[in-house]
Scaffold this active site. Structure first.
Site, PDB file in Angstrom:
ATOM      1  N   ARG A 270      32.022 149.180  49.694  1.00  0.00           N
ATOM      2  CA  ARG A 270      31.969 149.933  50.854  1.00  0.00           C
ATOM      3  C   ARG A 270      31.003 151.048  50.927  1.00  0.00           C
ATOM      4  NH1 ARG A 270      33.899 145.848  52.334  1.00  0.00           N
ATOM      5  NH2 ARG A 270      35.773 145.608  53.204  1.00  0.00           N
TER       6      ARG A 270
ATOM      7  N   GLU B 118      27.704 152.308  58.726  1.00  0.00           N
ATOM      8  CA  GLU B 118      27.014 150.908  59.247  1.00  0.00           C
ATOM      9  C   GLU B 118      27.391 150.358  60.603  1.00  0.00           C
ATOM     10  OE1 GLU B 118      29.550 147.599  56.829  1.00  0.00           O
ATOM     11  OE2 GLU B 118      28.286 148.783  55.606  1.00  0.00           O
TER      12      GLU B 118
ATOM     13  N   HIS C 221      25.285 144.074  54.613  1.00  0.00           N
ATOM     14  CA  HIS C 221      26.746 143.545  54.210  1.00  0.00           C
ATOM     15  C   HIS C 221      27.069 142.463  54.449  1.00  0.00           C
ATOM     16  CE1 HIS C 221      30.979 145.671  54.546  1.00  0.00           C
ATOM     17  NE2 HIS C 221      31.128 144.487  53.934  1.00  0.00           N
TER      18      HIS C 221
END
Length: 334
Positions: A233, A262, A294
């Site tokens: 994360r 993000e 991601h």
């Protein structure tokens, strides 16, 4: 019942439609759930969301007002969900507590080796028929020290790969993983791990206690020629502090599949708009940094498992069953 699925990637759509076929209708949207798109869910009892959905209090209130009673998030992480508000609104919330740990662990190693061996720069050169080796000098991983922060399922998978490279293994976690210890991992305090490791990889969830776990002080402890990888994360790293260290010429390489700001960027095409995030814009200019969007979890195996678990979560909700995936229990009386 028709289920509304937000944030569905083009690769995911046929998999989702196939998984729900014969059970429920599913309407797939490529837009992400946020304050602007939440009204679309009016009339849908069950909504499925992606990892970058905004499930803060305002969005949850809009969903509940529109008749939504169940949210099935297609991810393991749930730091984007205000669980207290969901409970107050009697919204059932479920996540996917398990999917292939190899998808993320293997991608973390992909990032580590890509920055170590300068793969992006090399591939870019050869496209222009530039076959020089200047600036492409990497290092053997064999015999070097890897520090694994978080040794759960993904951290264990990452550790097994490191063991295969013949690396010295250091670990840090709230609880030791016997499987990692059997591989020869020594558990040490975080400060020692950061100071001694040639490669540091993050595999812990984002919680209030882990926010900016790698801050300015932590970065200062690391070797100047270390490699840092984050496939967990974005909020685990203080990105502004990281940029400061990179500007000072530190670190052999940094591989980031996640970024703390993000939301509203990742999974979207911003190539024609430009990005007004100065920190991210500076970050991607460093030649020793790789930023991906991601995608560590994004394999056929993992995505298939995530979707199957989501179908099960919806079925459990409709049948009044409880499972370990449930974060907020069902509406009282259901």
């Amino acid at each position: 019942m028709e289920i509304l699925a937000f944030g569905v990637q083009s690769d995911e759509k046929p998999l989702i439609e196939k998984a729900f076929a014969g059970k429920h209708e599913v309407r797939c949207l490529d837009v992400f759930l946020n304050r602007d798109t939440a009204p679309i869910a009016a009339g849908y009892e069950v909504v499925s969301t992606s990892v970058n959905a905004d499930l803060g209090g305002a969005v949850l209130q809009t969903l509940a007002a529109g008749g939504t009673q169940m949210i099935a998030q297609r991810s393991t992480g749930f730091n984007n969900i205000d669980l207290d508000v969901a409970e107050r609104l009697a919204l059932r919330v479920a996540r996917v507590s398990y999917y292939s740990p190899y998808s993320v662990a293997e991608f973390a190693w992909t990032l580590a080796m890509a920055v170590n061996r300068r793969v992006i720069r090399a591939a870019s050169r050869t496209r222009d028929f530039d076959f020089r080796l200047d600036g492409l000098l990497g290092r053997d991983m064999h015999g070097r020290t890897v520090g694994v922060i978080g040794t759960g399922k993904i951290g264990e998978a990452f550790t097994r790969i490191a063991h295969g490279f013949g690396m010295k293994l250091l670990g840090w976690d709230v609880a030791e993983n016997p499987a990692c210890a059997e591989l020869g991992m020594r558990y040490v305090d975080k400060e020692r791990l950061l100071a001694e490791s040639d490669l540091v990889s993050l595999h812990v969830p984002l919680l209030p206690s882990t926010h900016h776990l790698v801050d300015k002080d932590a970065l200062a402890l690391m070797k100047d020629d270390a490699i840092l990888v984050n496939s967990s994360r974005g909020g685990l790293i203080d990105t502004s502090a990281l940029v400061g260290e990179l500007r000072a010429g530190r670190f052999l390489g940094v591989g980031l599949d996640v970024y703390e700001a993000e939301a509203g960027l990742f999974f979207l095409d911003k190539s024609l708009e430009g990005v007004d995030d100065d920190t991210l814009a500076r970050l991607v200019t460093f030649p020793n940094v790789i930023v991906t969007s991601h995608q560590a979890y994004y394999t056929e195996d993992a995505v298939g498992q995530i979707i199957d678990a989501t179908v099960e979560n919806v079925g459990d909700y409709l049948a009044g069953r409880h499972s370990d995936n449930v974060l907020v229990p069902a509406r009282p009386g259901t």
